[in-house]
Scaffold this active site. Structure first.
Site, PDB file in Angstrom:
ATOM      1  N   CYS A   1      -6.194   1.359  -6.590  1.00 11.07           N
ATOM      2  CA  CYS A   1      -6.832   0.463  -7.533  1.00 11.07           C
ATOM      3  C   CYS A   1      -8.340   0.632  -7.414  1.00 11.07           C
ATOM      4  CB  CYS A   1      -6.444  -0.986  -7.265  1.00 11.07           C
ATOM      5  SG  CYS A   1      -4.674  -1.335  -7.455  1.00 11.07           S
TER       6      CYS A   1
ATOM      7  N   LEU B   1      -3.723  -0.341 -10.612  1.00 12.29           N
ATOM      8  CA  LEU B   1      -2.594   0.581 -10.672  1.00 12.29           C
ATOM      9  C   LEU B   1      -1.421  -0.184 -10.080  1.00 12.29           C
ATOM     10  CD1 LEU B   1      -1.386   3.403 -11.172  1.00 12.29           C
ATOM     11  CD2 LEU B   1      -2.055   4.005  -8.842  1.00 12.29           C
TER      12      LEU B   1
ATOM     13  N   VAL C   1       1.641  -0.881  -8.376  1.00 12.16           N
ATOM     14  CA  VAL C   1       2.559  -0.187  -7.475  1.00 12.16           C
ATOM     15  C   VAL C   1       3.542  -1.160  -6.838  1.00 12.16           C
ATOM     16  CG1 VAL C   1       2.696   1.138  -5.322  1.00 12.16           C
ATOM     17  CG2 VAL C   1       0.971   1.715  -7.017  1.00 12.16           C
ATOM     18  N   VAL C   2       3.055  -2.346  -6.460  1.00  9.40           N
ATOM     19  CA  VAL C   2       3.889  -3.394  -5.873  1.00  9.40           C
ATOM     20  C   VAL C   2       3.703  -4.676  -6.676  1.00  9.40           C
ATOM     21  CG1 VAL C   2       4.325  -4.792  -3.819  1.00  9.40           C
ATOM     22  CG2 VAL C   2       3.751  -2.377  -3.566  1.00  9.40           C
TER      23      VAL C   2
ATOM     24  N   ASN D   1      -8.079  -2.988  -2.304  1.00  6.38           N
ATOM     25  CA  ASN D   1      -7.429  -1.748  -2.715  1.00  6.38           C
ATOM     26  C   ASN D   1      -6.733  -1.192  -1.491  1.00  6.38           C
ATOM     27  OD1 ASN D   1      -6.731   0.797  -3.768  1.00  6.38           O
ATOM     28  ND2 ASN D   1      -8.723   1.649  -3.238  1.00  6.38           N
ATOM     29  N   GLY D   2      -5.427  -1.059  -1.551  1.00  3.17           N
ATOM     30  CA  GLY D   2      -4.724  -0.515  -0.402  1.00  3.17           C
ATOM     31  C   GLY D   2      -3.284  -0.949  -0.342  1.00  3.17           C
TER      32      GLY D   2
ATOM     33  N   ASP E   1       1.508  -7.334  -1.302  1.00  2.00           N
ATOM     34  CA  ASP E   1       1.287  -7.130   0.130  1.00  2.00           C
ATOM     35  C   ASP E   1      -0.057  -7.678   0.602  1.00  2.00           C
ATOM     36  OD1 ASP E   1       0.789  -4.744  -1.628  1.00  2.00           O
ATOM     37  OD2 ASP E   1      -0.331  -4.054   0.108  1.00  2.00           O
TER      38      ASP E   1
ATOM     39  N   ILE F   1       0.606  24.110  -6.527  1.00  2.00           N
ATOM     40  CA  ILE F   1      -0.328  24.719  -7.474  1.00  2.00           C
ATOM     41  C   ILE F   1      -0.854  26.032  -6.911  1.00  2.00           C
ATOM     42  CG2 ILE F   1      -2.355  23.479  -6.549  1.00  2.00           C
ATOM     43  CD1 ILE F   1      -3.372  23.373  -9.499  1.00  2.00           C
TER      44      ILE F   1
ATOM     45  N   GLY G   1      -0.084  15.812   3.153  1.00  2.79           N
ATOM     46  CA  GLY G   1      -0.243  16.090   4.584  1.00  2.79           C
ATOM     47  C   GLY G   1      -1.657  15.936   5.095  1.00  2.79           C
TER      48      GLY G   1
END
Length: 561
Positions: free
Chosen positions: A2, A50, A52-53, A75-76, A97, A288, A364
């Protein structure tokens, strides 16, 4: 992912100031909100979401009936929010959350709150009852945060620097914008006129320390001692737990897959756990590269082995070069290796957003710094020096790899999750004897590879594939991305320009034509902001003049020349 933004003590029209918040709209394409703070006409919050939850009740700033004096913009993701809610029997008003931050703060204050959070985060917490403002950021700076604070108490905060640089203030025409340090929180007094005064900046956590929230973790008990089998078993437990806790989302999960060790381990473990969780979709993996590049070939092997729904994104040198301007604008840096590596990640993120429904993307990132994966670690003079270098790299992640990972994905409205930077996994890895973590038998990340050797997660040739820099692996040995860029900038920057580089750019003077070219683009977008980058990323112990792995004598490629 976010976008958060806030002003305290603005002396300009808020409706005009709020326009700057729209510069981070890409971080939250689902919804946005601006909200004034009650009783403070010159203070406001901005939020780009955004979802997400909890898509229904997740708008911010978060305010709950029990604490009408608390305002939270963050944001997190807080992965242990349910465990903490159950442990302390908090009554939630939403399923978000981040609500746990309000309850923890009311119970124990800011320091105990931030130390209890298992996740990645950047937040602005306002307490109008006690006239306090708090800023905080996670240990590695996985989620970004920038601030500007003037001498007369005007405070501006944003997820990205671009949301602050155009702000106006009567006493300070050129606002000093700086990144908020990872692993820190700041306490500020809120004055009656809406302005603030900094009280203290506190470092609450170091990467080598086991986090306070570990006592409430659900991870199974680890075995004591440093015998190799014990260590390998503990690493598997912690890595699997790092993946599992990051499944928290209401959106589809995907995974970046370069075919290297790190992303392949994440993808294989992620797919296994998604199956166990019985999610109603296949895992999408994304690679890619230019045609027949080492990464594409290796990623294809992994995808076939684990059975993911694999997507390959092809690009050519012209597309890569044309993207440099928008990449540097998104990154807010001119660091050479960061820009190089960001092009592929930026283009693949663009593809994911346009062509799939995956929104939460695993990768990763962080493994090279944590597990001593860079090729130059072979030249470390001692295990102790390698340990020091690993910790330095982790401390500076927010300037380089974590910055790249965040900006390239957030630019396209995606959320990135990085299990290698899990608090428990990383602190345990760093607690191991230095000699266990160094390269062995000419192979970097030997301990990590050995840990999963008998797990059947990956083909042997992938598990033991030598290190390949992402920016190089997406092309080929004969025509690497490094060489493509050198050929291009040779026609963009001449020797006369280089001879005057120190006069034009006295701070962080570029030493190569490629560096000069990137700096020009950066100065066009962010004039006078060169100090956002304190120094260039460069390998150690080898007197390198360029960060590309292609220039190192130890470099080994799995691609055919």
């Amino acid at each position: 992912m976010c976008g958060i933004w806030a002003l305290f003590g603005s002396d300009d029209c808020l409706s005009v100031q709020c326009l700057s918040a729209m510069k981070i709209a890409h971080r939250g394409p689902d919804a946005f909100r601006f909200e004034n703070v009650n009783g403070y006409t010159n203070c406001c919050f901005g939020f780009h979401r955004l979802a997400v939850v909890d898509p229904l009740f997740g708008m911010q700033p978060i305010r709950v009936r029990k604490y009408p004096y608390l305002w939270l913009c963050y944001n997190g993701e807080i992965y242990n929010h349910k465990a903490l809610q159950q442990r302390f029997e908090f009554e939630y008003q939403t399923n978000v959350d981040g609500e746990i931050i309000l309850h923890l703060y009311d119970k124990g204050g800011i320091e105990k709150t931030i130390c209890m959070l298992d996740g990645v985060f950047a937040f602005i917490l306002l307490d109008t009852a006690n006239k306090k403002v708090f800023l905080g950021r996670d240990t590695y700076g996985v989620r970004p945060l920038f601030k500007a604070l003037t001498e007369d108490g005007f405070l501006a905060v944003c997820s990205e620097a671009k949301g602050l640089v155009s702000l106006k203030h009567s006493t300070t025409p050129f606002l000093k914008v700086e990144p908020f340090l990872p692993g820190h929180y700041e306490v500020l007094d809120l004055k009656p006129n809406g302005k603030v005064a900094s009280v203290e900046m506190v470092k609450y956590h170091h990467c080598t320390d086991e986090p306070l929230h570990a006592i409430y973790d659900s991870v199974e008990k680890l075995f004591p001692g440093f015998e190799i089998e014990t260590v390998k078993n503990n690493l598997r437990i912690l890595f699997n737990n790092a993946i599992k806790k990051r499944l928290m989302t209401d959106r589809r999960i995907g995974c970046l897959l370069s075919g290297g060790l790190d992303s392949s381990l994440v993808a294989a473990s992620l797919l296994k756990q998604l199956k166990e969780a019985q999610v109603p979709y296949a895992l999408q993996t994304f690679a890619i590269g230019m045609e027949d590049s080492p990464d594409l070939l290796a990623a294809r092997k992994v995808a076939n082995y684990i059975g993911s729904e694999h997507h390959e994104v092809l690009f050519n040198s012209e597309e890569g070069i044309q993207s440099l301007d928008e990449v540097i604008f998104s990154l807010e840096t001119y660091d050479i290796t960061t820009v190089r590596a960001s092009v592929g990640m930026y283009l693949i993120s663009k593809y994911i957003r346009k062509n799939t429904d995956s929104v939460v993307i695993f990768s990763g990132e962080g493994s090279d710094e944590l597990t001593q994966g860079y090729i130059y670690f072979h030249k470390a003079p001692s295990p102790e020096k390698a340990e020091e270098e690993s910790e330095r790299l982790l401390k500076e992640l927010y300037l380089f790899d974590v910055l790249r990972a965040d900006r390239t994905t957030a630019a396209h409205g995606l959320e990135l999750r990085v299990p290698f930077l899990d608090h428990r996994f990383s602190s345990y890895y760093l607690s191991l004897p230095p000699e266990m973590r160094i390269p062995k038998d000419g192979i970097e990340k030997h301990l990590l590879r050995e840990t999963f050797e008998d797990s059947n997660l990956l083909p042997k040739e992938i598990l033991w594939r030598p290190k390949e820099a992402f920016s190089d692996g997406i092309t080929s040995v004969k025509n690497s991305w490094f060489k493509i860029l050198q050929d291009f900038v040779e026609h963009q920057v001449d020797d006369a320009m280089m001879s005057e580089a120190s006069q034009k750019f006295p701070f962080n003077t570029p030493q190569t034509k490629e560096g000069y070219y990137y700096r020009q683009i950066f100065e066009h977008h962010y004039p006078g902001r060169a100090d956002w980058l304190t120094h260039y990323w460069m390998p150690k112990w080898i007197n390198a003049t360029d960060p590309s792995a292609r220039t190192l004598t130890h470099y080994k490629s799995t691609a055919k020349a």
